[in-house]
Design a protein around this motif. Structure first.
Motif, PDB file in Angstrom:
ATOM      1  N   VAL A   1      -2.211  -2.530  -6.097  1.00  0.00           N
ATOM      2  CA  VAL A   1      -1.969  -3.960  -6.287  1.00  0.00           C
ATOM      3  C   VAL A   1      -3.296  -4.712  -6.160  1.00  0.00           C
ATOM      4  CG1 VAL A   1      -0.752  -5.974  -5.362  1.00  0.00           C
ATOM      5  CG2 VAL A   1       0.318  -3.709  -5.257  1.00  0.00           C
TER       6      VAL A   1
ATOM      7  N   VAL B   1       0.839  -1.198   0.000  1.00  0.00           N
ATOM      8  CA  VAL B   1       0.000   0.000   0.000  1.00  0.00           C
ATOM      9  C   VAL B   1       0.872   1.245   0.000  1.00  0.00           C
ATOM     10  CG1 VAL B   1      -1.718   1.310   1.315  1.00  0.00           C
ATOM     11  CG2 VAL B   1      -1.909  -1.185   1.170  1.00  0.00           C
ATOM     12  N   VAL B   2       0.575   2.161  -0.930  1.00  0.00           N
ATOM     13  CA  VAL B   2       1.351   3.386  -1.103  1.00  0.00           C
ATOM     14  C   VAL B   2       0.592   4.553  -0.462  1.00  0.00           C
ATOM     15  CG1 VAL B   2       2.302   4.974  -2.829  1.00  0.00           C
ATOM     16  CG2 VAL B   2       2.259   2.514  -3.298  1.00  0.00           C
TER      17      VAL B   2
ATOM     18  N   PRO C   1       5.763   9.207  -3.214  1.00  0.00           N
ATOM     19  CA  PRO C   1       5.291   8.407  -2.073  1.00  0.00           C
ATOM     20  C   PRO C   1       6.136   8.617  -0.815  1.00  0.00           C
ATOM     21  CG  PRO C   1       5.285   7.080  -4.074  1.00  0.00           C
ATOM     22  CD  PRO C   1       6.000   8.369  -4.397  1.00  0.00           C
TER      23      PRO C   1
ATOM     24  N   THR D   1       7.955  10.217 -11.784  1.00  0.00           N
ATOM     25  CA  THR D   1       7.414   9.818 -10.487  1.00  0.00           C
ATOM     26  C   THR D   1       6.324   8.779 -10.672  1.00  0.00           C
ATOM     27  OG1 THR D   1       7.735  12.104  -9.753  1.00  0.00           O
ATOM     28  CG2 THR D   1       6.352  10.695  -8.353  1.00  0.00           C
ATOM     29  N   VAL D   2       6.393   7.718  -9.874  1.00  0.00           N
ATOM     30  CA  VAL D   2       5.237   6.823  -9.742  1.00  0.00           C
ATOM     31  C   VAL D   2       4.659   7.116  -8.353  1.00  0.00           C
ATOM     32  CG1 VAL D   2       4.395   4.446  -9.645  1.00  0.00           C
ATOM     33  CG2 VAL D   2       6.207   5.083 -11.260  1.00  0.00           C
ATOM     34  N   GLY D   3       3.606   7.911  -8.348  1.00  0.00           N
ATOM     35  CA  GLY D   3       3.033   8.341  -7.071  1.00  0.00           C
ATOM     36  C   GLY D   3       1.875   7.474  -6.648  1.00  0.00           C
ATOM     37  N   ARG D   4       1.221   6.886  -7.637  1.00  0.00           N
ATOM     38  CA  ARG D   4       0.021   6.096  -7.382  1.00  0.00           C
ATOM     39  C   ARG D   4       0.229   4.691  -7.932  1.00  0.00           C
ATOM     40  NH1 ARG D   4      -5.257   6.299  -6.429  1.00  0.00           N
ATOM     41  NH2 ARG D   4      -6.530   4.868  -7.636  1.00  0.00           N
ATOM     42  N   LEU D   5       0.057   3.701  -7.093  1.00  0.00           N
ATOM     43  CA  LEU D   5       0.226   2.306  -7.510  1.00  0.00           C
ATOM     44  C   LEU D   5      -0.731   1.449  -6.695  1.00  0.00           C
ATOM     45  CD1 LEU D   5       3.436   0.374  -8.331  1.00  0.00           C
ATOM     46  CD2 LEU D   5       1.986  -0.493  -6.498  1.00  0.00           C
TER      47      LEU D   5
ATOM     48  N   ASN E   1      -0.520   7.947  -2.199  1.00  0.00           N
ATOM     49  CA  ASN E   1      -1.053   7.290  -3.414  1.00  0.00           C
ATOM     50  C   ASN E   1      -1.754   8.273  -4.355  1.00  0.00           C
ATOM     51  OD1 ASN E   1      -0.955   4.768  -4.703  1.00  0.00           O
ATOM     52  ND2 ASN E   1      -3.099   4.339  -4.246  1.00  0.00           N
TER      53      ASN E   1
ATOM     54  N   ASN F   1      -4.151  -7.739  -3.724  1.00  0.00           N
ATOM     55  CA  ASN F   1      -3.562  -7.103  -2.531  1.00  0.00           C
ATOM     56  C   ASN F   1      -3.818  -7.899  -1.253  1.00  0.00           C
ATOM     57  OD1 ASN F   1      -1.837  -4.949  -1.906  1.00  0.00           O
ATOM     58  ND2 ASN F   1      -3.509  -3.763  -0.989  1.00  0.00           N
TER      59      ASN F   1
END
Lengths: 416, 416
Positions: free
Chosen positions: B266, A265-266, A275, B260-264, A269, B269
């Protein structure tokens, strides 16, 4: 399709009606669907002339008498499912117990030991927070009072559910027999892709993997995605990504070890925010306890090393530990004999998943038989094992019960 | 603290009361807090003798007359915030416009051009789905009818909100002046750590970065964490992790590019399930459009390469594209003169974040001044710029207005 295969397939299809949803089968312990499944199980057992009993944990037993009154050889699995389960996980092994006993009836096989088929209650831990609930109670690993106090997400206690309309079966006698079985054998779908991948239809389980779970929290520094140069970032997700890859490499370096990051969990997000915090869980399994401990230490090292290098904070905590459980060597030999009698090659295979056998092992010698799972699919509505494989598994189980009986009988003091 | 610094600090502290929450300042467009902030802005402007007007987008203008009736030189920023904003983002530049004009009053400075301070409406896009809403309407980038039809999360339209109790200010005349400004200069906090890191207190913005956003979906195969050997996995999270690290390396290889990867997210999960699907967003920025396009192609290549190598599927889609906006070279020179007059060194710095200046650039030459943000904190309640730096920024803005006025006046046809 052979008559036997057809009968198994059709039986499992009927069971699969109980709890059917568009997403899979939802048959949690003491739900109306679970009650119906147990009721059908009892009807099948009684039609075959078995003596049926249940215990206060919700386990149901169907007995076929033996020549002696020794503690029984038990076989079975569970009837409950995860919320989106499939038709074979548990149900197959439970029903197969009845089908195997029926096969022995047809072949006029007598055994020295009584045989019992069992349908364990609540193996999945999907309603009350305890996996292998029924077998754990049976083996005395958890006392009944503590189990009765467990509550589901709606606040209903195990005791309330058990004593309610979908709890213990009406018209089935309670038993308070706490005698340990003479032996236990469980038939289950593999839930993994190995048998299919190897083109082998039967698995002789070597051990149920030990497990460690870790909770990891990476705290970096959140910031505007447009305004913080790469060199000044402390990106919690980039750190987590590096750890995820290090774990993959670590596990791949050791035969028989799996490491999984299934939950991550980021925070916060948001697309435009670096992050600041990432939390994730690591699941580590192996049947080799020593190796598992060493890999566990490496997992912690990897997380600390990456965190130090990147100037982020890492908190890592072991939150679960389950020791590996080896199958009994004599039982495994009996299984090998049974498979050989079928002219079928079997694969020695570890079980990465937990099973009721793991708990029963505390009070009896245990073994497990696996049949293939198509593409290794598990805990999904479309898990699949072919009718021929289902049939083969039941046949192997019936022969295994006889082989175990013969071995145990030989060890009995002579009655002459 | 100097008297000026004290006045600015205390003014911003008062503004920060409007929308204060434990998590930061929540002052979305046409909320009661936003109305109060605009009302205070008007009170300050009128106390200084300004002529105040508002337009139908909610922008508020405070005019100081010039010797001529040319289109005004405009300065300002926005009064709205993100839901957990800080006291300086926007509010500082808006209030600073008024303070700078007051400074020119005190110093008895006349300008050729009229000067206008402006408080733009809804720059953050936190209520209605359009960033730089007010300045975008002002510059004609979005027509008023389309803006009036925008709806917030509760289904309230812009027109309804604007015409409601917390919308347009009561007692402030509407204006329909659509004349483009002669020039626009905006003072803003950096929202990044570069000035602080370099020990420089003023930034002369070179350009506002262009931006690309990508939506990525990785589809692997979900499976039981215990039963699928590492070699047979198609783990979507491991693939995503490898892409995240490749992007970090890619961006670090190019001066002035951030990725930037700010939102990810899964799926499913769960700790004991190998991730079958991971979706994430990539945010790419640079003031160099050519470089940004090239890096964008590399982003797609990285995702495809990792996916192919790992046997997972990658869908990658560009979902946003904003061109870089260069500041006007003559305006930047005027800023340099102003900074030199203060004896202050300034840093040429790109803006990674978007600003109202970006929209106004469509109709006028623009420039921007940055002051430091402590630790680069932005869009959080504890963003911080010291009183001395706030004071310096206002001083620099006042001098910049004069420098711009002098330059533009020189270019006017002689009136003799």
């Amino acid at each position: 399709m052979s008559e036997a295969a057809e009968s198994i397939t059709s039986g499992l299809r009927t069971l699969a009606q109980f709890g059917a949803t568009p997403a899979g089968i939802d048959r949690r312990l003491f739900s109306p669907a679970d009650y119906a499944a147990r009721e059908l199980y009892v009807a099948w057992a009684r039609a075959d002339g078995r003596t049926v009993t249940q215990d206060r944990a919700g386990n149901v037993f169907a007995r076929r008498t033996g020549r002696s009154d020794q503690a029984p050889i038990v076989t079975g699995s569970h009837l409950d499912t995860v919320p989106t389960g499939g038709p074979y996980d548990g149900a197959y092994g439970a029903a197969a117990g009845l089908w195997a006993l029926r096969e022995l009836d047809s072949a006029d096989v007598e055994t020295e030991f009584p045989l019992e088929a069992v349908a364990w209650a609540g193996e999945e831990g999907s309603r009350f927070p305890l996996g292998c609930l029924g077998s754990s109670a049976f083996a005395g690993l958890n006392d009944l009072a503590s189990i009765e106090a467990l509550r589901d997400d709606d606040g209903v206690s195990f005791a309330e559910a058990r004593d309610g309309a979908s709890g213990l079966l009406r018209g089935v006698p309670l038993r308070d027999d706490t005698r340990a079985p003479s032996a236990y054998v469980e038939l289950h779908i593999e839930q993994g892709p190995v048998l299919e991948h190897r083109g082998i239809r039967l698995g002789n389980v070597t051990a149920i993997a030990g497990q460690r779970r870790y909770d990891v929290e990476i705290t970096g520094e959140s910031g505007h995605a447009g305004t913080v140069p790469m060199a000044l970032r402390r990106d919690a997700l980039a750190a987590a990504a590096e750890i995820v890859l290090a774990l993959e490499t670590e596990a791949s370096a050791h035969e028989g070890v799996v490491l999984t990051v299934g939950r991550l969990v980021v925070e916060p997000n948001q697309t435009n925010v670096i992050p600041g915090r990432v939390t994730f869980r690591i699941d580590a399994r192996s049947i080799d306890e020593t190796l598992l401990t060493r890999v566990g230490e490496r997992v912690v090292d990897h997380a600390r090393h990456v965190a130090a290098k990147r100037g982020v904070a890492a908190r890592i905590e072991q939150i679960e530990r389950r020791a590996a459980v080896a199958m009994d060597p004599h039982m495994r030999e009996a299984l090998s004999e049974a498979f050989a009698g079928l002219g079928e090659r079997a694969l020695d295979i570890p079980s990465g998943a937990g099973h009721d056998a793991m708990c029963v092992a505390a009070v009896a010698p245990v073994a497990m038989i696996f049949v293939p799972s198509a593409a290794g699919r598990s805990h999904v509505g479309d898990e699949y094992t072919s009718p021929a494989e289902l049939d083969l598994g039941v046949e192997a189980l019936a022969r295994a019960l006889v082989a175990i009986d013969r071995r145990l009988a030989k060890a009995l003091p002579s009655r002459s």
